[in-house]
Design an enzyme around this catalytic site. Structure first.
Site, PDB file in Angstrom:
ATOM      1  CG  PHE A   1      -1.864   1.050   1.459  1.00 30.63           C
ATOM      2  CD1 PHE A   1      -3.165   0.888   1.028  1.00 30.63           C
ATOM      3  CD2 PHE A   1      -1.525   2.226   2.118  1.00 30.63           C
ATOM      4  CE1 PHE A   1      -4.117   1.877   1.248  1.00 30.63           C
ATOM      5  CE2 PHE A   1      -2.466   3.219   2.337  1.00 30.63           C
ATOM      6  CZ  PHE A   1      -3.765   3.045   1.895  1.00 30.63           C
TER       7      PHE A   1
ATOM      8  CG  LEU B   1      -0.848   7.615   1.736  1.00 31.02           C
ATOM      9  CD1 LEU B   1      -1.615   8.211   0.562  1.00 31.02           C
ATOM     10  CD2 LEU B   1      -1.756   7.473   2.962  1.00 31.02           C
ATOM     11  CB  THR B   2       4.427   7.143   3.429  1.00 24.98           C
ATOM     12  OG1 THR B   2       3.422   7.032   4.439  1.00 24.98           O
ATOM     13  CG2 THR B   2       5.571   7.986   3.960  1.00 24.98           C
TER      14      THR B   2
ATOM     15  CB  SER C   1       2.324  13.844   9.105  1.00 22.63           C
ATOM     16  OG  SER C   1       3.034  13.001   9.993  1.00 22.63           O
TER      17      SER C   1
ATOM     18  CG  LEU D   1      -3.977   5.453   6.259  1.00 20.80           C
ATOM     19  CD1 LEU D   1      -3.591   6.921   6.275  1.00 20.80           C
ATOM     20  CD2 LEU D   1      -2.738   4.579   6.428  1.00 20.80           C
TER      21      LEU D   1
ATOM     22  CD  GLU E   1      -0.521   2.274   9.114  1.00 21.92           C
ATOM     23  OE1 GLU E   1      -0.839   3.209   8.368  1.00 21.92           O
ATOM     24  OE2 GLU E   1      -0.130   1.182   8.685  1.00 21.92           O
TER      25      GLU E   1
ATOM     26  CB  THR F   1       3.349  10.971  14.123  1.00 23.73           C
ATOM     27  OG1 THR F   1       2.623  12.210  13.995  1.00 23.73           O
ATOM     28  CG2 THR F   1       4.136  10.696  12.855  1.00 23.73           C
TER      29      THR F   1
END
Length: 386
Positions: free
Chosen positions: A131, A133-134, A140, A241, A365, A367
């Site tokens: 997955f 995303l980051t 964040s 998430l 997921e 901070t």
């Protein structure tokens, strides 16, 4: 199976089915993870041979219904995550990435054809997912992701980079999030597609028995039907998430419980000044404080699980669970380590390994700071994210 640290009888709130699920996963952890995890952690070995076994235990997509998925309750899923993380956070992360992120993305946002194509094989462990995303410059703040997708005839072309993506180098399919004309969209990308490169991140001091990767997307071409059609925008990845965050609310407490149980056992056996450490008042205070905090967090997690099964759980409540469990767990593991003295820094005992892993669990997921601000916004009505 008895749980010696359950001072307030949390188990009495569980159904026979929930206890059976918990005990089955606990037995798997005892047989397959606990004997090997110290070596896996020290040598940074990712036990990919376990993936099919995790699937056979019904742990992939455990809380999803249909498409060959087990269809268990949220509480059963949470209890399973607690037991897996009592083994190691890295092993629990495998199940979270596969089920709560990759499979959930297809389940929640995919077409019927996409669900039929991917979910049964992923539930059986025949296909592993990741997955994405980051990004290197957007952790964040995923709204500022730089990865883009553009339409070119009957294909999408994806360009960009991702970082800290679990399982990417061993996955067969990736859920990649990219901006299409400024709107975040999800794509199903087979990892053997030309231009897709996943490189494991080395020299980690945490989560050493798991895989996190850098991903490069260089002109990756996928067919038009690779687009996840439902829930465009950040709502899409955030829905996934929240599934993973819920699992952490239970999972982190497994690491805490294992650390406390290890410290309790050691304190009963280790003698100093002619009596067991457990006979000293200061040691008993540590043990009692850890057990009470653990039980309080377990009660919160169970309450959230009941709410999820009832369909009333909110994202803010998930943040409360993730934040509380991670804070509680890392404090317990650090305190438990002190009971071992110098022995506590070796791989012979679990608390410091768990504490190291929890540094990552507190970060991914969402901070600690992000979840604090989510709850701050809920309390005050003011968004203080920037």
């Amino acid at each position: 199976m008895t749980t010696p640290t359950d001072l307030v009888n949390v188990e009495s709130l569980l159904s026979p089915e929930e206890i059976a699920t918990r005990d089955r996963v606990r037995a798997f952890v005892e047989a397959r993870i606990r004997p090997n995890i110290a070596q896996w952690f020290e040598e940074a070995i990712v036990p990919t041979e376990l993936f099919k076994e995790l699937a056979d235990e019904g742990l992939f997509g455990m809380h999803l219904h249909g498409y060959g998925c087990p269809g268990k309750t949220a509480v059963e899923y949470g209890l399973a995550m607690q037991e897996l993380e009592a083994g190691d956070s890295g092993i629990r992360t495998v199940v979270s990435v596969q089920g709560s992120l990759a499979m959930s993305a297809i389940y929640k946002h995919g077409s019927e054809e996409q669900k039929q194509q991917w979910l049964p094989r992923m539930a059986r462990g025949e296909v592993i997912g990741c997955f994405g995303l980051t990004e290197p410059t957007a952790g964040s703040d995923p709204a500022n992701m730089l990865t883009t997708a553009r339409r070119d005839g009957d294909e999408w072309v994806i360009d960009g980079a991702k970082r800290w993506i679990g399982l990417a180098s061993v996955a067969q399919v990736a859920i990649m999030w990219a901006k299409v004309d400024g709107t975040v969209r999800g794509f199903i990308v087979p990892t053997d597609t030309q231009g897709f490169t996943a490189t494991p991140i080395k020299q980690k001091l945490s989560m050493r028995a798991s895989i996190q990767c850098d991903i490069s997307l260089d002109g990756v071409r996928v067919p038009a039907d690779a687009l996840l059609p439902e829930n465009p925008g950040l709502k899409g990845p955030f829905m996934c998430l929240n599934e993973a965050r819920f699992g952490i609310s239970f999972g982190a407490l497994g690491a805490a419980r294992d650390a406390l149980e290890a410290a309790l056992s050691y304190a009963k056996e280790r003698k100093q000044f002619a009596k067991p450490l457990a006979a000293f008042q200061l040691t008993q205070q540590k043990l009692v404080d850890m057990a009470l905090r653990l039980n309080q967090a377990q009660l919160l997690a169970l309450h959230l699980g009941r709410a999820k099964d009832a369909g009333t759980l909110t994202p803010q409540q998930i943040s409360a669970g993730k934040l509380t469990s991670c804070r509680t767990a890392i404090d317990i593991c650090r305190t438990a380590r002190t009971i071992f003295g110098g022995n506590g820094i070796t791989g012979d005992y679990s608390p410091l390994r768990h504490a190291n892993n929890l540094e990552s669990v507190m970060t991914y997921e969402g901070t600690e700071e992000i979840h604090t601000l989510i709850l701050g916004r809920q309390l005050t009505g003011e968004a203080a994210f920037s």
